[in-house]
Design a protein around this motif. Sequence first.
Motif, mmCIF file in Angstrom:
data_model
loop_
_atom_site.group_PDB
_atom_site.id
_atom_site.type_symbol
_atom_site.label_atom_id
_atom_site.label_comp_id
_atom_site.label_asym_id
_atom_site.label_seq_id
_atom_site.Cartn_x
_atom_site.Cartn_y
_atom_site.Cartn_z
ATOM 1 N N ALA A 38 -67.708 -14.320 86.880
ATOM 2 C CA ALA A 38 -67.589 -13.629 85.588
ATOM 3 C C ALA A 38 -66.157 -13.649 85.069
ATOM 4 O O ALA A 38 -65.939 -13.663 83.854
ATOM 5 C CB ALA A 38 -68.089 -12.191 85.709
ATOM 6 N N THR A 39 -65.182 -13.693 85.966
ATOM 7 C CA THR A 39 -63.777 -13.656 85.547
ATOM 8 C C THR A 39 -63.105 -15.027 85.600
ATOM 9 O O THR A 39 -61.926 -15.134 85.285
ATOM 10 C CB THR A 39 -62.984 -12.662 86.418
ATOM 11 O OG1 THR A 39 -63.088 -13.062 87.792
ATOM 12 C CG2 THR A 39 -63.489 -11.248 86.247
ATOM 13 N N ALA A 40 -63.832 -16.063 85.982
ATOM 14 C CA ALA A 40 -63.244 -17.400 86.134
ATOM 15 C C ALA A 40 -62.649 -17.925 84.833
ATOM 16 O O ALA A 40 -61.657 -18.648 84.850
ATOM 17 C CB ALA A 40 -64.280 -18.386 86.667
ATOM 18 N N ASP A 41 -63.231 -17.542 83.709
ATOM 19 C CA ASP A 41 -62.715 -18.002 82.416
ATOM 20 C C ASP A 41 -61.737 -16.997 81.799
ATOM 21 O O ASP A 41 -61.458 -17.033 80.610
ATOM 22 C CB ASP A 41 -63.855 -18.320 81.450
ATOM 23 C CG ASP A 41 -64.774 -17.131 81.187
ATOM 24 O OD1 ASP A 41 -64.519 -16.037 81.740
ATOM 25 O OD2 ASP A 41 -65.742 -17.298 80.442
ATOM 26 N N ARG A 42 -61.229 -16.102 82.629
ATOM 27 C CA ARG A 42 -60.201 -15.122 82.258
ATOM 28 C C ARG A 42 -60.681 -13.998 81.349
ATOM 29 O O ARG A 42 -59.890 -13.239 80.820
ATOM 30 C CB ARG A 42 -58.997 -15.798 81.622
ATOM 31 C CG ARG A 42 -58.452 -16.976 82.388
ATOM 32 C CD ARG A 42 -57.140 -16.651 83.018
ATOM 33 N NE ARG A 42 -56.463 -17.813 83.553
ATOM 34 C CZ ARG A 42 -56.695 -18.323 84.754
ATOM 35 N NH1 ARG A 42 -57.612 -17.811 85.509
ATOM 36 N NH2 ARG A 42 -55.991 -19.350 85.197
ATOM 37 N N LYS A 43 -61.996 -13.910 81.136
ATOM 38 C CA LYS A 43 -62.537 -12.805 80.340
ATOM 39 C C LYS A 43 -63.930 -12.488 80.882
ATOM 40 O O LYS A 43 -64.616 -13.356 81.388
ATOM 41 C CB LYS A 43 -62.613 -13.171 78.853
ATOM 42 C CG LYS A 43 -63.502 -14.367 78.539
ATOM 43 C CD LYS A 43 -63.410 -14.735 77.082
ATOM 44 C CE LYS A 43 -64.174 -15.928 76.625
ATOM 45 N NZ LYS A 43 -64.796 -16.831 77.502
ATOM 46 N N VAL A 44 -64.303 -11.227 80.803
ATOM 47 C CA VAL A 44 -65.646 -10.830 81.229
ATOM 48 C C VAL A 44 -66.421 -10.460 79.973
ATOM 49 O O VAL A 44 -66.184 -9.422 79.362
ATOM 50 C CB VAL A 44 -65.621 -9.648 82.214
ATOM 51 C CG1 VAL A 44 -67.039 -9.273 82.620
ATOM 52 C CG2 VAL A 44 -64.791 -9.991 83.451
ATOM 53 N N GLU A 46 -69.524 -9.174 77.841
ATOM 54 C CA GLU A 46 -70.444 -8.073 78.153
ATOM 55 C C GLU A 46 -71.790 -8.588 78.659
ATOM 56 O O GLU A 46 -72.461 -7.921 79.444
ATOM 57 C CB GLU A 46 -70.599 -7.117 76.976
ATOM 58 C CG GLU A 46 -71.180 -7.713 75.731
ATOM 59 C CD GLU A 46 -71.176 -6.716 74.578
ATOM 60 O OE1 GLU A 46 -72.265 -6.444 74.053
ATOM 61 O OE2 GLU A 46 -70.091 -6.212 74.224
ATOM 62 N N ARG A 47 -72.188 -9.794 78.243
ATOM 63 C CA ARG A 47 -73.433 -10.380 78.756
ATOM 64 C C ARG A 47 -73.297 -10.739 80.227
ATOM 65 O O ARG A 47 -74.235 -10.577 81.007
ATOM 66 C CB ARG A 47 -73.824 -11.612 77.939
ATOM 67 C CG ARG A 47 -74.185 -11.274 76.478
ATOM 68 C CD ARG A 47 -74.298 -12.498 75.631
ATOM 69 N NE ARG A 47 -72.964 -13.078 75.483
ATOM 70 C CZ ARG A 47 -72.677 -14.159 74.783
ATOM 71 N NH1 ARG A 47 -73.642 -14.829 74.174
ATOM 72 N NH2 ARG A 47 -71.451 -14.612 74.680
ATOM 73 N N GLU A 48 -72.109 -11.214 80.637
ATOM 74 C CA GLU A 48 -71.867 -11.502 82.050
ATOM 75 C C GLU A 48 -71.872 -10.211 82.861
ATOM 76 O O GLU A 48 -72.429 -10.163 83.959
ATOM 77 C CB GLU A 48 -70.534 -12.233 82.231
ATOM 78 C CG GLU A 48 -70.530 -13.640 81.685
ATOM 79 C CD GLU A 48 -69.144 -14.275 81.701
ATOM 80 O OE1 GLU A 48 -69.080 -15.476 81.987
ATOM 81 O OE2 GLU A 48 -68.148 -13.572 81.422
ATOM 82 N N HIS A 49 -71.247 -9.194 82.315
ATOM 83 C CA HIS A 49 -71.214 -7.892 82.991
ATOM 84 C C HIS A 49 -72.631 -7.360 83.183
ATOM 85 O O HIS A 49 -72.999 -6.905 84.268
ATOM 86 C CB HIS A 49 -70.353 -6.914 82.188
ATOM 87 C CG HIS A 49 -70.054 -5.648 82.904
ATOM 88 N ND1 HIS A 49 -70.940 -4.596 82.952
ATOM 89 C CD2 HIS A 49 -68.985 -5.276 83.647
ATOM 90 C CE1 HIS A 49 -70.416 -3.620 83.663
ATOM 91 N NE2 HIS A 49 -69.227 -4.004 84.101
ATOM 92 N N ALA A 50 -73.425 -7.428 82.129
ATOM 93 C CA ALA A 50 -74.817 -6.959 82.208
ATOM 94 C C ALA A 50 -75.603 -7.791 83.220
ATOM 95 O O ALA A 50 -76.428 -7.253 83.966
ATOM 96 C CB ALA A 50 -75.478 -7.031 80.840
ATOM 97 N N ALA A 51 -75.338 -9.098 83.265
ATOM 98 C CA ALA A 51 -76.022 -9.962 84.234
ATOM 99 C C ALA A 51 -75.655 -9.571 85.655
ATOM 100 O O ALA A 51 -76.526 -9.546 86.543
ATOM 101 C CB ALA A 51 -75.681 -11.428 83.983
ATOM 102 N N VAL A 110 -74.886 -15.759 86.291
ATOM 103 C CA VAL A 110 -73.751 -15.066 85.676
ATOM 104 C C VAL A 110 -73.004 -16.033 84.757
ATOM 105 O O VAL A 110 -72.654 -15.689 83.626
ATOM 106 C CB VAL A 110 -72.801 -14.481 86.748
ATOM 107 C CG1 VAL A 110 -71.517 -13.956 86.120
ATOM 108 C CG2 VAL A 110 -73.501 -13.373 87.530
ATOM 109 N N ALA A 111 -72.796 -17.257 85.227
ATOM 110 C CA ALA A 111 -72.078 -18.244 84.425
ATOM 111 C C ALA A 111 -72.819 -18.568 83.128
ATOM 112 O O ALA A 111 -72.197 -18.715 82.075
ATOM 113 C CB ALA A 111 -71.854 -19.521 85.241
ATOM 114 N N PHE A 112 -74.138 -18.656 83.190
ATOM 115 C CA PHE A 112 -74.933 -18.967 82.000
ATOM 116 C C PHE A 112 -75.106 -17.769 81.073
ATOM 117 O O PHE A 112 -75.539 -17.932 79.930
ATOM 118 C CB PHE A 112 -76.322 -19.485 82.399
ATOM 119 C CG PHE A 112 -76.359 -20.939 82.782
ATOM 120 C CD1 PHE A 112 -76.135 -21.932 81.839
ATOM 121 C CD2 PHE A 112 -76.633 -21.315 84.087
ATOM 122 C CE1 PHE A 112 -76.180 -23.275 82.185
ATOM 123 C CE2 PHE A 112 -76.678 -22.649 84.449
ATOM 124 C CZ PHE A 112 -76.443 -23.637 83.502
ATOM 125 N N ALA A 113 -74.792 -16.569 81.529
ATOM 126 C CA ALA A 113 -75.078 -15.357 80.764
ATOM 127 C C ALA A 113 -74.429 -15.339 79.381
ATOM 128 O O ALA A 113 -75.002 -14.806 78.442
ATOM 129 C CB ALA A 113 -74.662 -14.110 81.551
#
Length: 155
Positions: A38-44, A46-51, A110-113
């Motif tokens: 979720a943090t690999a792209d330097r931002k989380v 909200e869809r990733e967080h929910a996932a 998570v990556a696709f979220a």
Amino acid sequence: MLQQIRKLFDQIGRGDDVEIREEKDVRMISAALMAEIATADRKVDEREHAALVSLLQDHYGLDVDTAQSMVETALKDRHEATSLYEFTQTVNSNFSERDKYQLVKQMWQVAFADGEIDAFEEHLIRRVAELIYLPHGLFTRARAEARDSSNPDPE
């Protein structure tokens, strides 16, 4: 995060509260690795967080508050990680091939979220899959299943 997980597995190795701590460790391992995605792209997003929360709830049968707390802990403590290799050694020691497959699939979910796969996300998932010795066929199957579940209407 990895230092905490390593400490907990040392306690398990000594036989301290194995039944209680083993389940917690497995959940935190999953939460920590998914938080890395979720943090690999330097931002989380909200869809990733929910996932993250949803995947932990569904996979481990957690209530929303417990899953949310685990995600917050994993996101907050991720800077304490010392080595991906040390972390994946713990996965190799404690996860079956099926569990490893599920973990990689969840990482893809998570990556696709957020609707896009960042190169860092893909690289990290690929690296984890290699370090946990997940066969390439299962790696690609996990990606395809995660992609299909994130996009139920592929038209």
